[in-house]
Write a protein that holds these residues in place. Structure first.
Motif, short mmCIF file in Angstrom:
data_model
loop_
_atom_site.label_atom_id
_atom_site.label_comp_id
_atom_site.label_asym_id
_atom_site.label_seq_id
_atom_site.Cartn_x
_atom_site.Cartn_y
_atom_site.Cartn_z
N ASN A 179 33.36 -9.33 56.64
CA ASN A 179 33.40 -7.89 56.36
C ASN A 179 34.22 -7.12 57.39
N LEU A 180 34.63 -7.77 58.47
CA LEU A 180 35.53 -7.12 59.42
C LEU A 180 36.90 -6.89 58.80
N ASN A 181 37.21 -7.64 57.73
CA ASN A 181 38.43 -7.40 56.96
C ASN A 181 38.24 -6.11 56.16
N PRO A 182 39.10 -5.10 56.34
CA PRO A 182 38.91 -3.82 55.65
C PRO A 182 38.83 -3.96 54.13
N LYS A 183 39.54 -4.91 53.56
CA LYS A 183 39.49 -5.14 52.11
C LYS A 183 38.09 -5.56 51.70
N ASN A 184 37.50 -6.49 52.44
CA ASN A 184 36.14 -6.94 52.16
C ASN A 184 35.14 -5.81 52.38
N ALA A 185 35.34 -5.04 53.45
CA ALA A 185 34.43 -3.94 53.76
C ALA A 185 34.45 -2.91 52.63
N TYR A 186 35.62 -2.63 52.08
CA TYR A 186 35.72 -1.66 50.99
C TYR A 186 34.93 -2.15 49.77
N LEU A 187 35.10 -3.41 49.43
CA LEU A 187 34.41 -3.97 48.27
C LEU A 187 32.89 -3.95 48.50
N SER A 188 32.46 -4.20 49.73
CA SER A 188 31.03 -4.21 50.05
C SER A 188 30.43 -2.82 49.97
N GLU A 189 31.13 -1.84 50.50
CA GLU A 189 30.56 -0.51 50.64
C GLU A 189 30.75 0.38 49.42
N GLY A 230 39.82 -2.84 64.56
CA GLY A 230 40.73 -3.53 65.47
C GLY A 230 40.73 -2.99 66.89
N SER A 231 40.39 -1.72 67.06
CA SER A 231 40.47 -1.12 68.40
C SER A 231 39.33 -1.57 69.30
N TYR A 232 38.16 -1.76 68.73
CA TYR A 232 37.01 -2.01 69.59
C TYR A 232 37.01 -3.39 70.25
N PRO A 233 37.40 -4.48 69.54
CA PRO A 233 37.38 -5.79 70.21
C PRO A 233 38.21 -5.83 71.48
N ALA A 234 39.36 -5.12 71.47
CA ALA A 234 40.19 -5.10 72.68
C ALA A 234 39.45 -4.41 73.83
#
Length: 581
Positions: A218-228, A562-566
């Motif tokens: 779900n970290l993939n934005p495409k997957n997150a969109y489908l989930s939410e 993407g910003s937070y892991p860094a």
């Protein structure tokens, strides 16, 4: 005014306005220098630490932790390689007084966050610790994977997760992430440990990595969109595609095709029930129902058990059938077992799978012999009633007559059939003026959403014609009341599925009018246009949902993710001197 007086005024102005501003600018410069140096330390620590990630993966695969603490926790041998933290030591460390001061201010906060994340990462291994056997390597890998995932979660995502937890409990948070079926899935081959033959503990444990994997994807934005937007989680989206491939290879209507479509339709049903039961006001419901347009749950009613007790005809409206109150009085007490005090029920009709529910009804009628005794009361009533009317078609059927016939059958004996459990039948049979009912009897049906269902039959005494009620509530079905209750904590509604069908006593049912009329669930489904096939329409609608894109939404989510892991990796990698210059 003398020169000294003028100079004195200028000095006062400088002391009041200019010097504080200069000191403020100096302080701001020092702070910028300090935090800039910490940022450099974080970035170089992240880059340097990345070199140790292959060792971390190897450590999880081999069960040899790179850190002493994890090795001691799980009693494992420590790896000689270097992991993320050791590799990060070669990163830049703050050198200036300002940099050291900024780091000393930030690091306690970062350390507290890291301790919290490490504690949370230990929860999955703890929850599966009850399984028989010693699994230290597996537990270590589970903790490390969870720790890695939690370090990637932006606090904004964590807040959304906590909000979902608040709205609908654990079931809302992860109930849609795991596969529906806990048996061998259609099109799968190889080693499979089934749910109902000693593999329940193993299958329960599998749900944990499934949920974790789904959250990772779900970290993939495409997957997150489908989930939410549609409550279709990554693993389930992949499963839809896999099942489509299975159906494409099989002949429509064949056994394997039916299995695949059974799982396909019921995965969609699971997504709908999950969101409707845990977050009834969610816009996701509208998105799902607009697409599937009643092809999964054609009718529904929201209310408690007492609503049905007080208004029995709710069941007639739900099934769109003509059902007299006397008949409903046989069924309503049995439905209480599918309800839970304090949680409103969501009553729905649903086409049973596969083969339009014929297999479910066949499982209800199947012989069940335990200890050499027939314990299916439905089968016992069929046999006794048929025996009575074969011998005397004018006999008036009563509960006592049926029980006496069962005793006579047992007394005569038959080497080809098991004796009947008359005591069980006595508890399961109920009689009123015009009807006799028998049930409930539970059977393991092939419907992958419901599995075990309760079956109750209500017959008209004069004709032997009747109705079979197939009922069940949709729960996680772990087999543990404690686990199911934990998952349901916070749910707003508990789904109850009802299916009814015509049923008659075999061979001897009589012609004649009855005061009920059953509308099978299949007739409640939306009408299809000429040439249309329902399964193709459902597959097309689900694919349309999965192919939907909102690039603005996805870009924002990608930036957030993407910003937070860094930032998080940098705080782990930054190395500090013990004392400032």
């Amino acid at each position: 005014m003398t020169d000294d007086e003028k100079q004195d005024i200028l000095n006062r102005i400088a002391e009041t306005y200019i010097e504080p501003r200069e000191k403020a600018l100096q302080a701001q410069g020092a702070a910028a220098l300090g935090f800039g140096e910490v940022l450099i330390s974080m970035l170089t620590g992240l880059v340097s630490g990345a070199r140790g990630l292959p060792w971390e993966v190897g450590a999880m695969a081999t069960g040899r932790p790179t850190g002493k603490e994890m090795a001691e926790k799980y009693g494992l041998e420590q790896s000689d390689g270097y992991g993320f933290m050791k590799a990060a030591e070669s990163g830049y460390s703050p050198r200036t007084y300002e940099g050291k001061a900024a780091a000393e201010m930030l690091m306690p906060v970062a350390g507290a966050i890291d301790k919290g994340i490490r504690w949370a990462a230990g929860v999955p291994p703890y929850l599966t610790g009850w399984m028989p056997g010693d699994w230290p390597k597996t537990s270590h890998a589970a903790e490390q994977v969870t720790y890695g995932y939690l370090n990637l979660i932006n606090p904004a995502k964590l807040i959304r997760g906590l909000n979902n937890l608040r709205k609908g409990g654990p079931n809302r948070l992860m109930g849609s992430d795991v596969y529906l079926t806990r048996m061998q899935r259609a099109g799968k081959t190889g080693l499979t440990i089934p749910w109902y033959r000693g593999g329940k503990g193993f299958q329960l444990a599998k749900m944990v990595p499934e949920a974790i994997t789904s959250k990772f994807l779900n970290l993939n934005p495409k997957n997150a969109y489908l989930s939410e937007v549609f409550n279709i989680k990554p693993l389930i989206a992949r499963e839809f595609k896999r099942l489509e491939e299975v159906m494409a290879k099989e002949t429509s209507g064949s056994k394997e095709w039916n299995r695949a479509y059974n799982e396909y339709l019921n995965e969609a049903a699971k997504a709908i029930l999950n969101i409707k039961s845990t977050d009834p006001t969610s816009p996701i419901i509208k998105n799902l129902e607009q697409s599937l347009e009643g092809h999964v749950f054609p009718t529904s009613f929201e209310g408690g058990y007492m609503d049905i007790v007080n208004q029995p005809q709710i069941l007639s409206d739900l099934t769109q059938s003509t059902l007299p109150t006397e008949m409903l009085d046989h069924i309503i007490p049995i439905l209480k077992a599918h309800t839970k005090e304090g949680i409103e029920s969501l009553w729905v009709t649903k086409p049973l799978m596969p083969a339009s529910g014929h297999a479910v009804r066949a499982s209800a009628a199947g012989s069940r012999v335990e200890g050499g005794i027939q314990i299916n009361p439905l089968k016992m009533v069929d046999r006794a009633w048929e025996s009575i009317w074969t011998r005397n078609p004018d006999a008036v059927i009563t509960k006592d007559l049926l029980l006496q016939e069962m005793r006579d059958i047992n007394a005569k004996g038959n080497k080809n059939t098991a004796p009947l459990d008359v005591d069980l039948a006595e508890r399961r049979i109920r009689e009123t003026d015009n009807y006799i009912s028998v049930g409930p009897h539970s059977s393991l049906t092939p419907d992958r959403l419901l599995a075990h269902m309760n079956h109750t039959r209500v017959f008209d005494k004069g004709t032997g014609k009747g109705v079979q009620w197939n009922t069940d509530w949709y729960r996680q079905g772990s087999g543990s009341e404690f686990i199911d209750s934990v998952l349901e904590f916070g749910s707003k509604k508990l789904p109850v599925v009802i299916d009814i069908t015509n049923m008659s006593i075999p061979k001897v049912a009589k012609a004649g009018d009855v005061d009920f009329n059953v509308v099978p669930v299949g007739q409640l489904l939306p009408k299809m246009k000429k040439g249309e096939k329902r399964h193709e329409l459902i597959i097309d609608e689900i694919n349309a949902m999965m192919n939907t894109r909102d690039y603005g939404w996805m870009w924002k989510r990608g930036a957030e993710t993407g910003s937070y892991p860094a930032l998080r990796g940098g705080t782990l990698g930054a190395q500090l001197e013990e004392e400032p210059y």
